[in-house]
Scaffold this motif. Structure first.
Motif, PDB file in Angstrom:
ATOM      1  N   TYR A  58      17.911  42.503 -78.515  1.00  0.00           N
ATOM      2  CA  TYR A  58      18.888  42.187 -79.486  1.00  0.00           C
ATOM      3  C   TYR A  58      18.208  41.680 -80.736  1.00  0.00           C
ATOM      4  O   TYR A  58      18.369  41.804 -81.889  1.00  0.00           O
ATOM      5  CB  TYR A  58      19.414  40.823 -79.129  1.00  0.00           C
ATOM      6  N   ALA A  59      16.849  40.804 -80.418  1.00  0.00           N
ATOM      7  CA  ALA A  59      16.127  40.348 -81.453  1.00  0.00           C
ATOM      8  C   ALA A  59      15.464  41.296 -82.503  1.00  0.00           C
ATOM      9  O   ALA A  59      15.656  41.390 -83.774  1.00  0.00           O
ATOM     10  CB  ALA A  59      15.060  39.462 -81.053  1.00  0.00           C
ATOM     11  N   ALA A  60      15.000  42.582 -82.020  1.00  0.00           N
ATOM     12  CA  ALA A  60      14.454  43.584 -82.509  1.00  0.00           C
ATOM     13  C   ALA A  60      15.466  44.271 -83.284  1.00  0.00           C
ATOM     14  O   ALA A  60      15.310  44.895 -84.369  1.00  0.00           O
ATOM     15  CB  ALA A  60      13.637  44.667 -81.773  1.00  0.00           C
ATOM     16  N   TYR A  61      16.818  44.358 -82.847  1.00  0.00           N
ATOM     17  CA  TYR A  61      17.769  45.331 -83.398  1.00  0.00           C
ATOM     18  C   TYR A  61      18.325  44.707 -84.525  1.00  0.00           C
ATOM     19  O   TYR A  61      18.792  44.914 -85.812  1.00  0.00           O
ATOM     20  CB  TYR A  61      18.747  45.584 -82.247  1.00  0.00           C
ATOM     21  N   ARG A  62      18.867  43.121 -83.916  1.00  0.00           N
ATOM     22  CA  ARG A  62      19.573  42.491 -84.977  1.00  0.00           C
ATOM     23  C   ARG A  62      19.167  41.325 -85.740  1.00  0.00           C
ATOM     24  O   ARG A  62      19.669  41.005 -87.030  1.00  0.00           O
ATOM     25  CB  ARG A  62      20.875  42.102 -84.178  1.00  0.00           C
ATOM     26  N   MET A  63      18.181  40.816 -85.454  1.00  0.00           N
ATOM     27  CA  MET A  63      17.486  39.442 -86.074  1.00  0.00           C
ATOM     28  C   MET A  63      17.140  39.763 -87.457  1.00  0.00           C
ATOM     29  O   MET A  63      17.524  39.017 -88.482  1.00  0.00           O
ATOM     30  CB  MET A  63      16.365  38.968 -85.499  1.00  0.00           C
ATOM     31  N   PRO A  64      16.431  41.078 -87.831  1.00  0.00           N
ATOM     32  CA  PRO A  64      16.208  40.983 -89.268  1.00  0.00           C
ATOM     33  C   PRO A  64      17.361  41.355 -90.172  1.00  0.00           C
ATOM     34  O   PRO A  64      17.216  40.913 -91.299  1.00  0.00           O
ATOM     35  CB  PRO A  64      14.965  42.400 -89.280  1.00  0.00           C
ATOM     36  N   ALA A  65      18.326  41.895 -89.909  1.00  0.00           N
ATOM     37  CA  ALA A  65      19.567  42.236 -90.603  1.00  0.00           C
ATOM     38  C   ALA A  65      20.383  40.959 -90.484  1.00  0.00           C
ATOM     39  O   ALA A  65      20.696  40.542 -91.539  1.00  0.00           O
ATOM     40  CB  ALA A  65      20.280  43.185 -89.967  1.00  0.00           C
ATOM     41  N   THR A  66      20.599  39.889 -89.603  1.00  0.00           N
ATOM     42  CA  THR A  66      20.956  38.936 -89.620  1.00  0.00           C
ATOM     43  C   THR A  66      20.678  37.965 -90.654  1.00  0.00           C
ATOM     44  O   THR A  66      21.262  37.329 -91.362  1.00  0.00           O
ATOM     45  CB  THR A  66      21.157  38.165 -88.253  1.00  0.00           C
TER      46      THR A  66
END
Length: 329
Positions: A58-66
């Motif tokens: 999740y962190a790799a997938y979503r954190m930069p975008a969030t």
């Protein structure tokens, strides 16, 4: 452009080591399941993030975008309340803490921070990642069920990002009322979809009823001029992808565009933008077409041409989500 010591760079560096030891196939499977949950319409009363592998994916997938979406919303909010700096921040449903990083990128320095989430693995990884950000060293990472039973201590700023889509309608209503009772300022971010926009508008209406003023993106605190069902208000944030990020998401480009809807509201005196660019500007030969939400309130397309001089130059540099006209004009 981020400087080498910026929160965005520090976050990317921390994420680069997060998937060490996790087989790529396992990470990819977790990402696929998370995408299904993220895009799904069925609220859940159990944590979406089940274990450390889920959270790492999740962190790799979503954190930069969030991070980029929340940071864009916070920057628009900060422009409407110049000089104000929150002394305390509560991130409701914050998971691994992307919104806390965005707050430190908007208002540098330490403050009292609490991250609330019902997924203990998310809180644990968020705590680990936060060691790379000095402004977050005293953050409290607290397990809490996000819903009707949630209680909040008073806070200058409360963020609720990508959370409402996980809740039932009654829990969404209860949460917004709880946040409104505790916060001086509130920033809510949801996916930039018609459903995400609808949830944001519902929250906006409840915040107005509770006595808040709209700071951004709207240039007014009146009803949204969009006719329900005909369109939706959303914006776009450019997200830089690391090689790890591209591997996890199965993409080849060095960037992606995160679409999001948001509302920033406050009990403070507020100076909202005179108008907001609500679509990507269309640049044509000798002219720029800008779709604006204006103070009246109304939606209007304006054409800025070369004969407008400096304003034309500003229009060519204008981006989706910017205030209009630029302050210098």
């Amino acid at each position: 452009m981020n400087d080498p010591a910026s929160p965005a760079d520090a976050l990317r560096t921390s994420l680069a080591t997060l998937l060490d030891g996790l087989p790529p196939r396992q990470a990819a499977q977790a990402v696929d399941r998370l995408i299904a949950n993220y895009r799904g319409a069925t609220p859940t009363d159990a944590p979406i993030l089940r274990d450390r592998a889920d959270v790492a994916a999740y962190a790799a997938y979503r954190m930069p975008a969030t991070f980029e979406a929340v940071h864009a919303a916070l920057e628009a909010f900060a422009a409407a309340v110049p000089g104000w700096v929150p002394a305390s921040h509560v991130d409701v449903g914050g998971g691994t803490g992307a919104a806390t990083w965005a707050v430190t990128a908007t208002w540098p320095g330490e403050r009292g921070v609490t991250v609330l989430d019902w997924a203990e693995p998310a809180l644990a990884i968020g705590r680990d990642i936060a060691t790379a950000n000095p402004a977050l060293k005293n953050t409290r990472w607290q397990r809490a069920r996000i819903g009707s039973a949630l209680t909040l201590d008073p806070a200058d700023l409360v963020t609720v990002s990508y959370v409402l889509n996980e809740l039932t309608a009654p829990d969404r209503t209860s949460l917004i009322d709880t946040v409104a009772a505790a916060a001086q300022s509130v920033v809510i971010v949801e996916p930039g979809t018609p459903d995400g926009y609808t949830r944001v508008i519902e929250a906006r209406d409840r915040l107005l009823t509770a006595g808040f003023h709209i700071a951004a993106p709207c240039p007014h605190s009146a009803a949204c001029p969009i006719v329900p069902g005909t369109d939706w208000c959303h914006f776009s944030a450019r997200v830089s992808r690391s090689s790890l990020h591209r591997q996890i998401k199965g993409g080849s480009l060095a960037y992606e565009d995160e679409k999001f809807s948001y509302v920033a509201a406050t009990r403070l005196p507020v100076t909202p933008a005179p108008a907001r660019v609500v679509r990507k500007p269309q640049i044509r030969k000798g002219q720029v077409l800008l779709d604006l939400c204006e103070t009246e309130p109304s939606l209007r397309r304006t054409t800025v041409t070369k004969r407008h001089g400096d304003l034309y130059k500003a229009a060519r540099d204008a981006d989706w989500g910017d205030a209009w006209p630029p302050e210098s004009d």
